[in-house]
Design an enzyme around this catalytic site. Structure first.
Site, short mmCIF file in Angstrom:
data_model
loop_
_atom_site.label_atom_id
_atom_site.label_comp_id
_atom_site.label_asym_id
_atom_site.label_seq_id
_atom_site.Cartn_x
_atom_site.Cartn_y
_atom_site.Cartn_z
N HIS A 143 0.73 -1.26 -0.06
CA HIS A 143 -0.08 -0.19 0.02
C HIS A 143 0.90 1.05 0.12
CE1 HIS A 143 -3.45 2.76 1.67
NE2 HIS A 143 -3.92 2.02 0.76
N LYS A 145 3.20 4.48 -1.10
CA LYS A 145 3.46 5.38 -2.32
C LYS A 145 4.73 6.06 -1.91
CE LYS A 145 -1.11 4.84 -1.69
NZ LYS A 145 -2.00 4.35 -0.51
N ASP A 150 17.65 9.45 -8.26
CA ASP A 150 19.01 9.60 -8.07
C ASP A 150 19.51 9.48 -6.68
OD1 ASP A 150 19.20 9.67 -10.99
OD2 ASP A 150 19.07 12.01 -10.78
N HIS A 317 -8.67 11.56 1.44
CA HIS A 317 -7.77 10.08 1.33
C HIS A 317 -6.54 10.35 1.98
CE1 HIS A 317 -5.24 7.24 -0.87
NE2 HIS A 317 -6.61 6.33 -0.91
N LYS A 319 -3.76 10.66 4.92
CA LYS A 319 -3.41 9.70 6.05
C LYS A 319 -2.12 10.55 6.87
CE LYS A 319 -4.12 6.60 2.62
NZ LYS A 319 -5.44 6.47 2.67
N ASP A 324 1.05 18.81 18.89
CA ASP A 324 1.96 19.82 19.62
C ASP A 324 2.67 20.68 19.01
OD1 ASP A 324 0.72 18.49 21.95
OD2 ASP A 324 2.57 17.33 22.42
#
Length: 505
Positions: A143, A145, A150, A317, A319, A324
């Protein structure tokens, strides 16, 4: 001061914080995340596809040596073809381009021709955990991404490669968050890519993975990579740790919220201790069947003092979390067991006030487009009981703690006056009705068409049994091959020894 910052003003008074270089805190964080803190990075916050995609494409077009490209969904649509074109161009120019996509995520979204075109252009393409007879555990997905270029720049986010993030058919782009990273942290991103790349085929050579010590500092931001794998629970431990150490505020955005009881308790205990805990979740989702179960869990959160907001746009979508005004987390991990326990996930935790404050400002802007789920009368009575326990604890802390708690309470009241409200009771009633209807439908299905229910279970059990038998045969074959090799070595060594011993002195 604009409207958003006026809303943020009540949170300005901050209680004393643990020093950033606290060795005990850093040691605990390093052990829980199983990751070292990297200093000397440059990090930028990227919002939605309109900021992420152009930054990704620009970095890919400038690649000179190697590209590592890993994503759960790579679709054969306008967005996917745009990225494919750039990747093929760089591969033809002599750049080593590696693409790793998830079988389940991309199965219905890209054709074989799409992947073959990439391979024909010189791109190394691998599929992660495809469906096989010998692998019944196909629900363990990649899952992540991730992009690195380089060994110098990397990107981590919640965005996949699809038109949906740019608006798709609805025209309303999805809300998501990403990071652009440069500096020693990129070595850890490449190492994470090497882990999942090796799962799908031959591993990378050691000299292809640069060490963090070999990458010069390019900024002042501290960050660490949390590399999630099945059964490791790294992100889960990190989320629990952050909830336990938050002092002022813990603001979370999550796309598919199905938390464990222990995590709900951790958030509730933080809220009861005076921490401003907020959850921003989708109001409408791309998985409608999940939404009633998500909403059914609101009551336990709200009764514990956690504020829940539903996004009013097409799809939230992201996450992410900010704590603080100091810590920020961005990546692919959702607050559910699939992400915590069974998937390959990737997140970056940034320890920098500038990034954290930018995320706080962005979060407050998002809340202006969200509806808060307000507690009902029963919940308010329970919150009163919780408030008495909180007051008794705060009385032992002194004036500073009471001042901080008062600031949070003031901010909460202003927050409620700045956005829409929806009753928890009405929200819960709809969810409970939907879940009840589903259960009744399943019961009727079992009675009227029992084979429909029994057959999938039978197939799954048979598949699991066949996979285990095949694995057993392969292990036995491996043992026989190893034994034959040892026997040949033994005979060869014995022959040499006999020749040596037969020579005249």
């Amino acid at each position: 001061m604009n409207e958003t910052h006026a809303w943020f003003a009540p949170f300005a008074p901050r209680p004393p914080e643990t020093p950033p270089d606290d060795p005990l805190l850093e040691r605990a964080f390093a052990r829980i995340a199983d990751s070292d803190l990297r200093e000397g990075n440059a990090v930028s916050l990227l919002r939605n596809a309109e900021e992420n995609y152009p930054a990704w494409l620009d970095a890919l077009q400038k690649a000179e040596r190697v590209i590592h490209f890993e994503n759960y969904i790579i679709a054969d649509d306008k967005t996917g073809r745009n990225f494919a074109r750039v990747l093929m161009e760089r591969a033809r120019a002599g750049v080593r381009v590696r693409v790793l996509y998830d079988w389940l995520g991309s199965y219905t979204r890209a054709s074989r021709r799409f992947w073959q075109d990439l391979r024909d252009a010189g791109v190394e393409v691998r599929v992660f955990n495809p469906l096989r007879l010998t692998n019944p555990f196909f629900l363990r997905r990649n899952h992540r991404k991730l992009i690195t270029v380089d060994g110098c720049i990397g990107f981590v986010s919640g965005l996949c490669i699809s038109d949906s993030w740019e608006g798709g058919r609805s025209g309303d782009p999805w809300r998501d968050t990403g990071l652009s990273l440069a500096g020693p942290i990129v070595a850890d991103l490449d190492a994470a890519f090497a882990e999942s790349w090796a799962f799908a085929g031959a591993p990378l050579k050691r000299d292809e993975c640069i060490a963090a010590s070999d990458i010069p500092s390019v900024g002042t931001v501290n960050a660490r990579v949390v590399s999630g794998q099945p059964g490791m629970f790294r992100a889960y431990r990190v989320d629990q740790f952050i909830a336990a150490t938050a002092k002022r505020n813990l603001w979370i955005a999550d796309a598919y919220l199905v938390p464990t009881t222990a995590y709900v308790q951790a958030l509730g205990e933080a809220a009861q201790d005076g921490v401003d805990v907020r959850l921003l979740v989708p109001g409408s989702t791309d998985t409608p069947m999940l939404q009633p179960f998500v909403r059914a869990g609101y009551r336990s959160l709200i009764e514990a003092g956690v504020r829940v907001f539903e996004w009013n746009g097409a799809m939230l979508h992201a996450k992410s979390a900010v704590v603080d005004g100091r810590w920020a987390r961005v990546g692919s991990t959702n607050l559910n067991l699939a992400s915590w326990a069974t998937n390959w996930e990737l997140d970056v935790i940034v320890e920098d006030k500038t990034i954290a404050e930018a995320m706080e400002a962005t979060y407050l802007e998002d809340l202006m487009q969200a509806t808060e789920v307000a507690p009902g009368s029963i919940t308010r009575r329970r919150q009163t009981l919780n408030a008495r326990a909180r007051r008794s604890r705060r009385a032992r802390r002194g004036a500073v703690g009471r001042l901080a708690a008062g600031a949070v309470a003031l901010g909460s009241s202003i927050g409620r006056g700045s956005g829409g409200l929806r009753s928890l009771t009405s929200t819960e009633a709809g969810s409970v009705a939907t879940i009840g209807s589903i259960l009744i439908a399943l019961a009727v299905l079992v009675v009227v068409f029992p084979p429909i229910v029994v057959l999938p279970i039978t197939i799954l059990l048979g598949w699991l049994g066949a996979a285990l038998l095949i694995r057993s045969l392969r292990l036995k074959q491996r043992i026989r091959i190893t034994r034959r090799k040892l026997e040949r070595r033994y005979r060869s060594a014995s022959t040499k020894w006999n020749k040596i011993s037969s020579r005249p002195p």
